[in-house]
Enzyme design. Structure first.
Site, PDB file in Angstrom:
ATOM      1  CG  HIS A 239      37.698  36.298  42.630  1.00  0.00           C
ATOM      2  ND1 HIS A 239      36.835  35.450  41.987  1.00  0.00           N
ATOM      3  CD2 HIS A 239      37.234  37.546  42.386  1.00  0.00           C
ATOM      4  CE1 HIS A 239      35.891  36.152  41.386  1.00  0.00           C
ATOM      5  NE2 HIS A 239      36.125  37.430  41.606  1.00  0.00           N
TER       6      HIS A 239
ATOM      7  CD  GLU B 100      38.252  31.701  45.396  1.00  0.00           C
ATOM      8  OE1 GLU B 100      37.110  31.208  45.388  1.00  0.00           O
ATOM      9  OE2 GLU B 100      38.457  32.917  45.210  1.00  0.00           O
TER      10      GLU B 100
ATOM     11  CB  CYS C 144      38.392  31.063  41.440  1.00  0.00           C
ATOM     12  SG  CYS C 144      38.743  32.823  41.623  1.00  0.00           S
TER      13      CYS C 144
ATOM     14  CB  CYS D   3      33.750  32.408  40.365  1.00  0.00           C
ATOM     15  SG  CYS D   3      35.424  32.913  39.926  1.00  0.00           S
TER      16      CYS D   3
END
Length: 140
Positions: A87, A89, A117, A114
């Site tokens: 992801h 992040e 994360c 999410c």
């Protein structure tokens, strides 16, 4: 004419970073900024370096199997539709160099993190997360 505030400015940069994502379903970008308004990390969602990404034919499990095998809303972490991407992040946190650099920083991301994360962002010491959705609700 007035110039953009910091939140608008760095969200714009996060949107530009998202354009590099190699996911066929979602392009997400993230930028980490320290208290002095200096960018210290950025990332987008995509396969780990050196591995085939979703734009490589057949590399995306979710796209390869289709909704008959991978129903909408199914886990991205386990099963036949597990996602190969890291992801945005997490890639931004890796780019920033870890917790010491991120303590008290702000994360600008083009979509809400999410749950996984969000936990990693908190653990990294990020003090504030700004998304287009939060900016619409409560601009700084």
């Amino acid at each position: 004419m007035s110039r953009k505030d910091w939140d608008e400015y760095y969200l714009d940069i996060a949107h530009a970073v998202a354009a590099r994502a190699d996911c066929t379903r979602r392009q997400v970008g993230a930028v980490i900024v320290n208290a002095d308004h200096r960018q210290i990390g950025q990332g987008y969602n995509g396969a780990p370096p050196g591995e085939p990404g979703c734009l490589t034919a057949g590399a995306c499990p979710r796209g390869r199997f289709g909704s008959d095998v991978v129903p909408p809303g199914s886990s991205y972490d386990t099963g036949p539709g597990s996602c190969i991407s890291v992801h945005a992040e997490v890639n931004a946190l890796l780019d920033a160099g870890g917790r010491a650099a991120c303590l008290g920083a702000t994360l600008y991301v083009t979509d809400a993190p999410c749950d996984g994360c969000a936990r990693i962002v908190r653990a990294a010491g990020i003090a504030r997360v700004v998304t287009p959705q939060t900016l619409e609700v409560s601009p700084s």
